[in-house]
Design a protein around this motif. Structure first.
Motif, mmCIF file in Angstrom:
data_model
loop_
_atom_site.group_PDB
_atom_site.id
_atom_site.type_symbol
_atom_site.label_atom_id
_atom_site.label_comp_id
_atom_site.label_asym_id
_atom_site.label_seq_id
_atom_site.Cartn_x
_atom_site.Cartn_y
_atom_site.Cartn_z
ATOM 1 N N ILE A 1 71.533 26.565 13.568
ATOM 2 C CA ILE A 1 71.697 27.357 14.778
ATOM 3 C C ILE A 1 70.877 26.724 15.901
ATOM 4 N N LEU A 2 71.536 26.364 16.990
ATOM 5 C CA LEU A 2 70.860 25.811 18.163
ATOM 6 C C LEU A 2 70.811 26.879 19.243
ATOM 7 N N THR A 3 69.612 27.200 19.684
ATOM 8 C CA THR A 3 69.428 28.186 20.741
ATOM 9 C C THR A 3 68.551 27.601 21.840
ATOM 10 N N GLY A 4 68.653 28.182 23.017
ATOM 11 C CA GLY A 4 67.844 27.717 24.127
ATOM 12 C C GLY A 4 68.293 28.337 25.433
ATOM 13 N N LYS A 5 67.928 27.674 26.525
ATOM 14 C CA LYS A 5 68.266 28.201 27.843
ATOM 15 C C LYS A 5 68.434 27.071 28.852
ATOM 16 N N HIS A 6 69.078 27.386 29.951
ATOM 17 C CA HIS A 6 69.236 26.445 31.044
ATOM 18 C C HIS A 6 67.908 26.285 31.778
ATOM 19 N N LEU A 7 67.643 25.082 32.253
ATOM 20 C CA LEU A 7 66.437 24.835 33.030
ATOM 21 C C LEU A 7 66.642 25.156 34.509
ATOM 22 N N THR A 8 67.881 25.213 34.954
ATOM 23 C CA THR A 8 68.190 25.605 36.328
ATOM 24 C C THR A 8 69.365 26.573 36.301
ATOM 25 N N SER A 9 69.592 27.235 37.406
ATOM 26 C CA SER A 9 70.715 28.178 37.513
ATOM 27 C C SER A 9 71.919 27.545 38.199
#
Length: 310
Positions: free
Chosen positions: A196-204
């Motif tokens: 499972i790869l999870t994370g977030k964007h560094l910019t919008s």
């Protein structure tokens, strides 16, 4: 553009921290280029790249330590074996080397070599590195792949690998695109399992619109003779699994599908990667980003997972 003379003038006083150009040049001509000059060499190359990108109206790149480490190992591999190639003696490609070292950014690579250089003094080697990069920047279409890599608009970071052996010199430039931040995930897993790869964007500014999962068998060692042949192009496998973001409940894609991975407007994502092959190999997971539905998109991240029993 940074010409040869301005490069020499800005380089020499920084090597030993001396105010007098003539004294710095005299001292630096003695001895051999070594690891002590690497920070300066990288800084000068970074200035060159950013000057070139600024002239094209592009963003400035930042130096990345992990990319420098990975590029340095490949530069040393090439100069020791007397070859230049995107493949290493271990059979790995650039994105494999960076991904298996823990990197998750999109990767492109430029390589350059010089044989029989006139001097191995620090100043002369710095000059040669300047010229090696400049030769890639000076390419003209249609043979301008290195120039296109330097001026690719979506790069954000870079690493430089430099290796000298006798009078052979290698320069490896590893260009990165950093748009996603990943939570920790296992770099190795058993075949037929899942990660499972999870994370977030560094910019919008961008959103994740697709994920490709590619599989390649674990490479074997490559012979020096094979690597010394004409540099081989690198690519991902033609066959891959394409994953789409899940659509809101009650809606479907035109083919009736509902999507494969979770994403939220806050920029978070959760992608399940199935290691479906029953044999050892490397899974490269490609994350596609874009600004709007009409934007063709670009690779904003890559993650590598090694699949083997132990």
């Amino acid at each position: 553009m940074t010409d040869r003379r301005s490069f020499l003038i800005t380089t020499a006083p920084l090597v030993l921290g001396l105010p007098a150009l003539m004294r710095a040049q005299t001292l630096i001509e003695r001895g051999r280029f070594n690891d002590e000059q690497l920070p300066l060499a990288r800084e000068q190359l970074l200035k060159m790249v950013n000057t070139e990108r600024a002239g094209a109206g592009l963003s400035q790149l930042k130096l990345d330590e992990l990319a420098c480490q990975v590029a340095s190992r490949h530069a040393r591999d090439m100069v020791t074996g007397g070859f230049i190639n995107h493949f290493g003696t271990d059979g790995l490609k650039p994105f494999h080397r960076y991904g298996l070292a823990g990197g998750t950014d999109a990767v492109q690579e430029n390589c350059s070599s010089a044989e029989g250089i006139g001097s191995v003094s620090p100043l002369r080697v710095l000059n040669d590195l300047h010229d090696m990069h400049q030769s890639m920047m000076d390419e003209v279409p249609p043979q301008d792949g290195h120039r296109k890599t330097i001026l690719f608009p979506h790069h954000t970071h870079i690493g430089f690998g430099i290796a000298l052996e006798n009078r052979s010199l290698r320069l490896d430039e590893l260009y990165l695109g950093r748009y996603l931040q990943f939570d920790p995930f296992p770099a190795r897993a058993k075949p037929k399992s899942s990660v499972i790869l999870t994370g977030k964007h560094l910019t919008s500014n961008h959103f994740l619109f697709g994920v490709d999962v590619c599989f390649e068998r674990l490479p074997g060692s490559l012979s020096i003779d094979w690597l010394r042949q004409n540099p081989r192009p690198i690519s991902l496998p033609d066959a891959f699994l394409h994953l789409r973001p899940k659509v809101p409940e009650g809606t479907t894609y035109t083919d009736g599908g509902t999507g494969d991975f979770d994403w939220k407007t806050a920029g978070k994502f959760r992608v399940r990667v199935g290691l479906s092959k029953g044999e050892p190999g490397i899974y490269t997971v490609i994350f596609w980003l874009r600004k709007s539905p009409k934007d063709p998109g670009f690779v904003g991240a890559q993650a590598c997972i090694e699949s083997r029993e132990s």
